[in-house]
Write a protein that holds these residues in place. Structure first.
Motif, short mmCIF file in Angstrom:
data_model
loop_
_atom_site.label_atom_id
_atom_site.label_comp_id
_atom_site.label_asym_id
_atom_site.label_seq_id
_atom_site.Cartn_x
_atom_site.Cartn_y
_atom_site.Cartn_z
N LEU A 212 -0.32 -8.15 3.74
CA LEU A 212 0.16 -7.82 2.40
C LEU A 212 1.01 -8.96 1.86
CD1 LEU A 212 1.31 -4.13 3.08
CD2 LEU A 212 -0.98 -4.97 2.53
N GLU B 142 0.50 -6.66 -5.54
CA GLU B 142 0.40 -6.82 -4.11
C GLU B 142 -1.04 -7.22 -3.77
OE1 GLU B 142 2.18 -4.08 -0.88
OE2 GLU B 142 0.06 -3.54 -0.94
N GLN C 66 -3.86 -7.67 -0.81
CA GLN C 66 -4.17 -7.20 0.53
C GLN C 66 -5.45 -7.85 1.03
OE1 GLN C 66 -4.43 -2.94 0.80
NE2 GLN C 66 -2.54 -2.58 -0.36
N ARG D 158 0.69 5.18 2.26
CA ARG D 158 -0.61 4.51 2.18
C ARG D 158 -1.68 5.33 2.90
NH1 ARG D 158 0.14 -1.06 0.28
NH2 ARG D 158 2.38 -1.29 -0.01
N CYS E 34 -6.85 -1.39 -9.66
CA CYS E 34 -7.20 -2.15 -8.46
C CYS E 34 -8.16 -3.27 -8.86
CB CYS E 34 -7.85 -1.23 -7.43
SG CYS E 34 -8.49 -2.10 -5.96
N CYS F 135 2.92 0.77 -7.99
CA CYS F 135 2.26 1.76 -7.12
C CYS F 135 2.64 1.52 -5.66
CB CYS F 135 0.75 1.70 -7.28
SG CYS F 135 0.15 2.19 -8.91
N CYS F 136 2.66 0.26 -5.26
CA CYS F 136 2.95 -0.07 -3.86
C CYS F 136 4.38 0.23 -3.47
CB CYS F 136 2.63 -1.55 -3.62
SG CYS F 136 0.89 -1.97 -3.90
N GLU F 137 5.28 0.29 -4.43
CA GLU F 137 6.69 0.53 -4.14
C GLU F 137 7.09 1.98 -4.34
OE1 GLU F 137 8.57 -2.30 -6.73
OE2 GLU F 137 8.59 -3.87 -5.20
N PRO G 269 -2.23 2.56 -1.71
CA PRO G 269 -1.25 3.57 -2.13
C PRO G 269 -1.95 4.88 -2.46
CG PRO G 269 -0.80 1.46 -3.19
CD PRO G 269 -2.12 1.31 -2.50
#
Length: 235
Positions: free
Chosen positions: A188, A181, A183, A105, A150, A230-232, A115
């Motif tokens: 999160l 996810e 934020q 991140r 996003c 993307c977050c993973e 990310p």
């Protein structure tokens, strides 16, 4: 251009100590900005992809890539065709490579845990007119960047079985149900099911998402949503 590169404290940017070499980021960008022929451009690209902003042999990307993205775009706009192609190739790698665990991140003006791939995609969308004007190579980058979307929530209303969230969408969300996810203020939260209810009209970023199984109070204005894929991402 060189002043902008030198203004960055590349050593202060976190990165895996066994892979990230801050000096390569600084020297590589300066060399690419000054490259006068294909050999010099290739040497600069190798420096950046060999520990500066990525590690090509292991397909790893570093947080420095997100900081370098606007600089690479500036270099692409001002440089010779071979320099431009090298810069665009590095940006493509920044989108497709995977970060190391613990270095996935970055802090941006619009989010504190973005990310790396999404931060790079954001920069590419900001130069969409330039990239689209390059033809196939630029349009291909924009297409890839669109998948790293996003969504910023502006307001929410209760909907049957969930919430309709209105806000702005950067990139594009495919049809179907997806995980995301959320934020807000460093917190999160995983959203198990979101769908794109109304996509943006041409020339606008305004969109509506349907968040299944969540109430408006769980989705405060100003929250950011990112694709869970993307977050993973992790090397």
């Amino acid at each position: 251009m060189l002043d902008a590169i030198d203004a960055v404290d590349w050593g202060a940017i976190p990165g895996h100590p066994d892979w990230y070499e801050p000096a390569r980021a600084a020297h590589g960008l300066r060399a690419l900005a000054d490259a006068a022929d294909p050999i010099q451009a290739a040497e600069a690209g190798s420096m950046l992809a060999g520990g500066g902003i990525a590690h090509g042999h292991s397909a790893a990307v570093f947080p420095a890539a997100a900081v370098a993205a606007p600089l690479l775009l500036d270099i692409a706009q001002q440089g010779r065709p071979t320099v431009r192609d090298t810069a665009l190739g590095l940006l493509d790698e920044a989108l497709s490579f995977y970060p190391h665990a613990g270095y996935t991140r970055v802090v941006t003006p619009y989010g504190t845990a973005v990310p790396i791939c999404c931060a790079v995609a954001h920069q590419l969308r900001a130069r969409s007119e330039f990239l689209a004007g390059l033809g196939r190579s630029g349009k291909s980058l924009l297409t890839e960047a669109a998948g790293h979307w996003c969504f910023e929530i502006r307001e929410c209303v209760a909907d049957d079985g969930g919430t309709a969230a209105f806000g702005t969408l950067g990139g594009s969300i495919p049809e179907g149900v997806h995980t995301a996810e959320l934020q807000l203020a460093g917190e999160l939260t995983v959203l198990d099911a979101i769908t794109l209810e109304y996509p943006p009209e041409e020339g606008s970023l305004e969109a509506c998402l349907r968040v299944i199984g969540r109430q408006p109070g769980e989705l405060p204005p100003g929250s950011l949503l990112f694709a869970m894929d993307c977050c993973e991402r992790v090397h």
